[in-house]
Design a protein around this motif. Structure first.
Motif, short mmCIF file in Angstrom:
data_model
loop_
_atom_site.label_atom_id
_atom_site.label_comp_id
_atom_site.label_asym_id
_atom_site.label_seq_id
_atom_site.Cartn_x
_atom_site.Cartn_y
_atom_site.Cartn_z
N UNK A 59 0.82 -1.20 0.00
CA UNK A 59 0.00 0.00 0.00
C UNK A 59 0.86 1.25 0.00
N UNK A 60 1.98 1.20 0.70
CA UNK A 60 2.85 2.37 0.79
C UNK A 60 3.46 2.70 -0.57
N UNK A 61 4.03 1.66 -1.22
CA UNK A 61 4.69 1.92 -2.48
C UNK A 61 3.70 2.18 -3.61
N UNK A 62 2.49 1.56 -3.50
CA UNK A 62 1.51 1.80 -4.55
C UNK A 62 0.93 3.19 -4.47
N UNK A 63 0.95 3.79 -3.27
CA UNK A 63 0.43 5.14 -3.13
C UNK A 63 1.54 6.18 -3.15
N UNK A 64 2.77 5.74 -3.15
CA UNK A 64 3.89 6.67 -3.20
C UNK A 64 3.90 7.37 -4.55
N UNK A 65 3.92 8.70 -4.59
CA UNK A 65 3.85 9.43 -5.86
C UNK A 65 5.00 9.05 -6.79
N UNK A 66 4.68 8.83 -8.04
CA UNK A 66 5.68 8.55 -9.05
C UNK A 66 5.93 9.81 -9.86
N UNK A 67 7.13 9.90 -10.42
CA UNK A 67 7.45 11.07 -11.22
C UNK A 67 6.60 11.15 -12.47
N UNK A 68 5.99 10.01 -12.87
CA UNK A 68 5.16 9.99 -14.08
C UNK A 68 3.68 10.17 -13.80
N UNK A 69 3.28 10.13 -12.52
CA UNK A 69 1.86 10.17 -12.19
C UNK A 69 1.21 11.44 -12.70
N UNK A 70 1.85 12.57 -12.48
CA UNK A 70 1.26 13.84 -12.91
C UNK A 70 1.10 13.87 -14.42
N UNK A 71 2.12 13.41 -15.13
CA UNK A 71 2.04 13.37 -16.59
C UNK A 71 0.92 12.45 -17.06
N UNK A 72 0.79 11.28 -16.44
CA UNK A 72 -0.25 10.33 -16.83
C UNK A 72 -1.64 10.90 -16.59
N UNK A 73 -1.83 11.63 -15.49
CA UNK A 73 -3.13 12.21 -15.21
C UNK A 73 -3.49 13.26 -16.27
N UNK A 74 -2.51 14.04 -16.68
CA UNK A 74 -2.77 15.06 -17.70
C UNK A 74 -3.07 14.40 -19.04
N UNK A 75 -2.31 13.35 -19.37
CA UNK A 75 -2.56 12.63 -20.63
C UNK A 75 -3.96 12.03 -20.63
N UNK A 76 -4.34 11.42 -19.51
CA UNK A 76 -5.67 10.81 -19.41
C UNK A 76 -6.77 11.84 -19.59
N UNK A 77 -6.59 13.02 -18.97
CA UNK A 77 -7.59 14.08 -19.10
C UNK A 77 -7.69 14.55 -20.55
N UNK A 78 -6.53 14.76 -21.17
CA UNK A 78 -6.52 15.22 -22.56
C UNK A 78 -7.11 14.16 -23.49
N UNK A 79 -6.81 12.89 -23.22
CA UNK A 79 -7.34 11.80 -24.04
C UNK A 79 -8.86 11.74 -23.94
N UNK A 80 -9.37 11.86 -22.72
CA UNK A 80 -10.82 11.83 -22.53
C UNK A 80 -11.49 12.99 -23.27
N UNK A 81 -10.89 14.17 -23.19
CA UNK A 81 -11.45 15.33 -23.89
C UNK A 81 -11.42 15.12 -25.40
N UNK A 82 -10.30 14.58 -25.91
CA UNK A 82 -10.18 14.37 -27.36
C UNK A 82 -11.21 13.35 -27.86
N UNK A 83 -11.42 12.29 -27.08
CA UNK A 83 -12.40 11.26 -27.48
C UNK A 83 -13.80 11.84 -27.47
#
Length: 257
Positions: A59-83
């Protein structure tokens, strides 16, 4: 219940069993029971830690922020908007009587149109549109014809007219709403060596006006006309949206890997 209480309860159940099964002297029993107690205590602690800490660490490591998490969230938001935007803008159907066969290969920036006309093969390479909103030019006045074209959305075309063998005519065109402009005209000979620089002809706008009109009519007869290019504009806008969605998904997969 705390971890220490659990360990003490488990140890209290282990000690009487070890004393009852011992047969030596009181001193030996005490020594053996103490050793067994320590062993049992270690085993119990190890088992409890193995059961408790892996889930905690997971649980600790799965919730530990990754350097890519912010980028992935932005990509997901942009992908949803584009679709959602693409689903809202339904692509145009090919109009009845459209003179060309469309070859559209996913992942490429162009599509190819082909048709046969009186022994000639006409192929058209259609590029992604150059979209102009015109919002910054609403208040402009006195623009000449070239400036007006520059404020309109357009699609670049390369039109080739060829026969079974020999050279072909190659037109560089720009399709605006309700107008097709010829930018260049050259004769291409496939037999020419690549290291030879062929004469491309004069600037099309330098040709005699009647000759320019005749070449426009030449292309119109072969299907390069506003009714064709206006449909292609909408088609390429839709293709641009589809390719962008695919590109976002590929980027997302790479970042997630």
């Amino acid at each position: 219940m705390s971890l220490n209480n659990i360990i003490r309860r488990a140890a209290s159940r282990v000690v009487p069993f070890t004393i009852r099964t011992s047969t030596g002297s009181q001193r030996y029993i005490h020594h053996r029971s103490s050793a067994l107690f320590a062993t049992a205590l270690n085993d119990c602690s190890r088992n409890l830690l193995q059961r408790s800490f892996p889930s905690f660490l997971h649980r600790y490591y799965s919730t530990k922020p990754s350097s890519n998490d912010s980028l992935l969230r932005i990509i997901e938001t942009e992908l949803q908007y584009a679709v959602e935007s693409h689903e809202a803008d339904e692509g145009e159907e090919v109009p009845q009587g459209f003179p060309f066969e469309i070859e559209d290969h996913p992942g490429q920036q162009t599509i190819t149109l082909t048709r046969e006309y009186q022994g000639e093969t006409i192929s058209v390479e259609v590029h992604m549109p150059d979209l102009i909103t015109g919002e910054d030019d609403d208040n402009d006045e006195g623009n000449d014809e070239d400036e007006e074209k520059g404020n309109q959305s357009s699609i670049p075309l390369v039109v080739r007219v060829s026969r079974n063998s020999g050279p072909c005519l190659e037109f560089g065109c720009t399709a605006y709403p309700d107008e097709v402009a010829i930018d260049s005209l050259s004769v291409k000979d496939p037999e020419n060596s690549e290291d030879q620089i062929a004469y491309e002809g004069p600037d099309f706008t330098d040709l005699d006006e009647n000759l320019q009109k005749a070449f426009h009519k030449y292309l119109e007869i072969r299907g390069i006309k506003p009714s064709t290019t206006n449909f292609l504009h909408g088609y390429m806008v839709d293709k641009d949206s589809r390719e962008y969605i695919t590109w976002l998904k590929n980027v997302q997969k790479f970042v997630q890997a």
